[in-house]
Each structure stands twice: as C-alpha cells, then as structure tokens.
Design an enzyme around this catalytic site. Structure first.
Site, short mmCIF file in Angstrom:
data_model
loop_
_atom_site.label_atom_id
_atom_site.label_comp_id
_atom_site.label_asym_id
_atom_site.label_seq_id
_atom_site.Cartn_x
_atom_site.Cartn_y
_atom_site.Cartn_z
N THR A 73 -10.69 -7.27 21.27
CA THR A 73 -10.50 -6.01 20.54
C THR A 73 -10.23 -4.91 21.57
OG1 THR A 73 -11.94 -6.68 18.73
CG2 THR A 73 -11.57 -4.33 18.98
N LYS A 88 -14.17 -3.78 8.31
CA LYS A 88 -13.61 -3.69 9.66
C LYS A 88 -14.36 -4.62 10.63
CE LYS A 88 -10.27 -1.14 8.68
NZ LYS A 88 -8.90 -1.55 8.96
N TYR A 148 -16.19 0.14 4.13
CA TYR A 148 -15.14 0.19 5.16
C TYR A 148 -15.64 -0.47 6.46
CZ TYR A 148 -11.49 2.37 8.10
OH TYR A 148 -10.45 2.59 8.96
N GLY A 199 1.42 -2.07 5.53
CA GLY A 199 1.11 -0.63 5.52
C GLY A 199 2.15 0.15 6.30
N SER A 255 -11.47 -0.85 13.33
CA SER A 255 -11.94 0.54 13.50
C SER A 255 -13.30 0.55 14.18
CB SER A 255 -12.06 1.18 12.11
OG SER A 255 -12.89 2.32 12.17
P1 NDP Z 1 -2.54 5.49 5.86
O1 NDP Z 1 -3.46 5.83 4.73
O2 NDP Z 1 -1.76 6.59 6.50
O3 NDP Z 1 -1.51 4.33 5.36
C1 NDP Z 1 -2.00 3.20 4.70
C2 NDP Z 1 -0.89 2.20 4.52
O4 NDP Z 1 -1.45 1.01 3.93
C3 NDP Z 1 0.21 2.65 3.57
O5 NDP Z 1 1.45 2.16 4.02
C4 NDP Z 1 -0.15 1.97 2.25
O6 NDP Z 1 0.96 1.71 1.38
C5 NDP Z 1 -0.70 0.66 2.79
N1 NDP Z 1 -1.56 -0.01 1.81
C6 NDP Z 1 -2.70 0.46 1.26
N2 NDP Z 1 -3.20 -0.44 0.39
C7 NDP Z 1 -2.36 -1.50 0.39
C8 NDP Z 1 -2.31 -2.73 -0.31
N3 NDP Z 1 -3.24 -3.06 -1.21
N4 NDP Z 1 -1.27 -3.57 -0.07
C9 NDP Z 1 -0.30 -3.25 0.81
N5 NDP Z 1 -0.29 -2.10 1.52
C10 NDP Z 1 -1.30 -1.23 1.30
O7 NDP Z 1 -3.45 4.74 6.92
P2 NDP Z 1 -3.51 4.80 8.53
O8 NDP Z 1 -2.15 4.69 9.08
O9 NDP Z 1 -4.37 5.92 8.94
O10 NDP Z 1 -4.35 3.48 8.82
C11 NDP Z 1 -3.76 2.25 9.13
C12 NDP Z 1 -4.84 1.28 9.57
O11 NDP Z 1 -5.53 1.82 10.69
C13 NDP Z 1 -5.90 1.00 8.50
O12 NDP Z 1 -6.27 -0.36 8.53
C14 NDP Z 1 -7.07 1.87 8.93
O13 NDP Z 1 -8.30 1.35 8.47
C15 NDP Z 1 -6.93 1.79 10.43
N6 NDP Z 1 -7.56 2.90 11.14
C16 NDP Z 1 -7.17 4.20 10.91
C17 NDP Z 1 -7.81 5.23 11.58
C18 NDP Z 1 -7.44 6.66 11.37
O14 NDP Z 1 -8.19 7.53 11.85
N7 NDP Z 1 -6.34 6.98 10.72
C19 NDP Z 1 -8.92 4.97 12.52
C20 NDP Z 1 -9.22 3.57 12.68
C21 NDP Z 1 -8.58 2.59 12.01
P3 NDP Z 1 1.43 2.81 0.29
O15 NDP Z 1 2.09 3.92 1.06
O16 NDP Z 1 2.35 2.07 -0.63
O17 NDP Z 1 0.17 3.27 -0.40
#
Ligand code: NDP
Length: 248
Positions: A241, A162, A158, A13, A145
């Site tokens: 965690t 998590k 979700y 990601g 999360s």
């Molecule tokens: P974003 O939506 O900003 O980014 C998601 C990333 O995951 C992108 O790079 C996307 O790639 C990649 N991705 C999605 N699906 C796949 C897949 N099937 N295979 C490979 N890559 C994939 O997310 P955040 O940065 O906000 O979140 C990152 C992590 O943090 C997640 O696990 C989220 O659950 C967790 N989190 C986020 C919070 C928040 O408030 N933002 C709070 C708590 C936890 P592409 O660009 O190609 O789609």
C-alpha cells in the site's frame, strides 16, 4: 514517465475526481482506456468529447456499470473479452461515502458503502484475473484510504470497506504472484474532489491540521503513484500500500 503504449486499462469511477485524472494520464501515455462509471452520463459524455477534441486517436470508451452488481460486471467482462481479448491494467477507484455514527447508521448506509467499495473491488478483480492469466501479465491498483486504519468518526462503513480492500489486495497478490500479475493499493490522504465537498468548513480545517504538510492533496499527486504501480517497471512490488497523504 512510464509508457502504456498498446496496453488496455479499466478504470472504475472515471467520470470525476481521482479516477478521471488517472484515465486522462493513462490515455496521454498511450493506453486504451475503458472508463466505468455509475449514473453520471453527462459527465461521461463531456469527458469523451474532451478526449475527442484533444486527441487524433481517442482511445477512450465510457461504460455505465454498477461495480456492486455482480451480474452486470460479469457481462461487462464478457463484452470486453470479445472485443479486446484481454486487459493489462485494472484500477479499482470507484468509491462512495455515506457517513453516520454507528448507532445512527442504517443498514442501507452500511451495506451500500461495503457493496460499492469492497464488493465492487472483488467483482472487478474476479473477472479481470482470468483475462490477465491468459497472458501472464497484469497490474491491479486499488484506491484505498487512511480511513482504513485511522478510523474517522462517522465513517465505520467507509473505514471497514477500505481496510477490507487492503486485506483483499494482500491476499490476491499472493494468489497471482507467480503469474506476473501484481496487486497493490494506493492510499491517498485528503484529496480535493467531489467526494469530500460536503464536509463542513470546520471539518475541513480540523482535517487540514491533522496533515503534517497542512494542506489537502490534488489528484495529480495521486495519479503519479498509481501510474508507477500500474507500469511494467513496478515488477517486484506486490501486496503493498503506497501512501500519498502529506505525512498523515
Ligand atoms: P468522486 O466522488 O469524485 O468520484 C467517484 C466516482 O466513482 C465517480 O466516477 C462515480 O461515478 C463512481 N462510482 C460511484 N459509485 C459507483 C458504482 N456503484 N459503480 C460504478 N462507479 C461508481 O470520488 P474521488 O475521486 O474523490 O474518489 C475516488 C476513490 O478515491 C474512492 O475509492 C475514494 O474512496 C478514494 N479516496 C478519496 C479521497 C479523497 O479525499 N477524495 C481520499 C482517500 C481515498 P458517477 O459519476 O457515475 O457517479
């Protein structure tokens, strides 16, 4: 600040949000980074170009690979082993949301979120651990999360994914502890990224009121926690965690 000179890290990601910030920070501190993303080729290219502009030795590769696809992940690691022999750090960050209350959630919404968030974590760890065992060293950090235990309405898929990541990590930590491989989670609260852009103004304001610090966090505040657990210095922390959530 920990140094990552000579270390090879996989960050899933890595095109956006928290993952990109982690990848940037690891690069700045000397690591070689293999950034995994899904479909957003434009963002991956932009990230690569920005790293090439800013660094004399751009140590970033961006690879499109669906973390939920077991065979694709297996092939990814075959290629990585051929080229780099081993990896030192795995950051399981890729994640998605598809909200609906349980009674209205369709099977695909359930399955896709479980597949990417939880099965994706399994897939990446399954093939990383044998590489880390070769050198008896490894750092695995998975981004979970507070939804795992707070249970926000409309996020049963979700939350389950998590919570699953936490149970998975605690188990994996025990399995690899004697081999100097650690596995931990970081649990960010509400962080301003595209993942939560679709929330309504009402939801945003209600969520902010829940946070004792009365604000959402930013990606840099998450990065520092991740980098510590990914560093050699965090040698006696495993199965933990670390919460980065403004007191939620
Ligand atoms: P974003 O939506 O900003 O980014 C998601 C990333 O995951 C992108 O790079 C996307 O790639 C990649 N991705 C999605 N699906 C796949 C897949 N099937 N295979 C490979 N890559 C994939 O997310 P955040 O940065 O906000 O979140 C990152 C992590 O943090 C997640 O696990 C989220 O659950 C967790 N989190 C986020 C919070 C928040 O408030 N933002 C709070 C708590 C936890 P592409 O660009 O190609 O789609």
């Amino acid at each position: 600040m920990p140094s990552f000179d000579g270390k090879t890290a996989i960050v899933t990601g890595a095109t956006r949000g928290i993952g990109r910030a982690i990848a940037e920070a690891l690069l700045k501190r000397g690591a070689r980074v293999i950034g995994i993303y899904h479909r957003n080729h434009d963002e991956a290219e932009k990230f690569l170009q920005s790293v090439k502009r800013d660094s004399a030795q751009p140590n970033l590769e961006m690879i499109a690979c669906d973390v939920a696809d077991y065979d694709a992940v297996k092939q990814l690691y075959i290629d990585i082993e051929k080229r780099f022999d081993t990896i030192d750090i795995l950051i399981n960050n890729a994640g998605i949301r598809q909200d609906a209350i349980v009674a209205l959630m369709d099977r695909d919404q359930w399955q896709q979120v479980i597949d990417v968030n939880l099965t994706g974590t399994f897939n990446l760890c399954k093939f990383a651990v044998p590489l880390m065992l070769k050198q008896k060293y490894g750092r695995i950090v998975t981004i979970t999360s507070p939804a795992a235990y707070l249970g926000f309405q409309g996020q049963a898929n979700y939350s389950a994914s998590k919570a699953g990541q936490i149970g998975f990590t605690r188990t994996l930590a025990k399995e690899v502890a004697r081999k100097k491989i650690t596995a931990n989670c970081v649990s960010p609260g509400f962080i301003q990224t595209e993942l939560i852009e679709d929330l309504s103004a009402e939801q945003m304001s209600a969520y902010k009121k829940m946070v004792p610090m009365r604000r959402f966090g930013n990606v840099e505040e998450v990065v520092e926690a991740v980098l510590f657990l990914a560093s050699a210095k965090a040698s006696y922390i495993t199965g933990a965690t670390l919460e980065v959530n403004g007191g939620l």
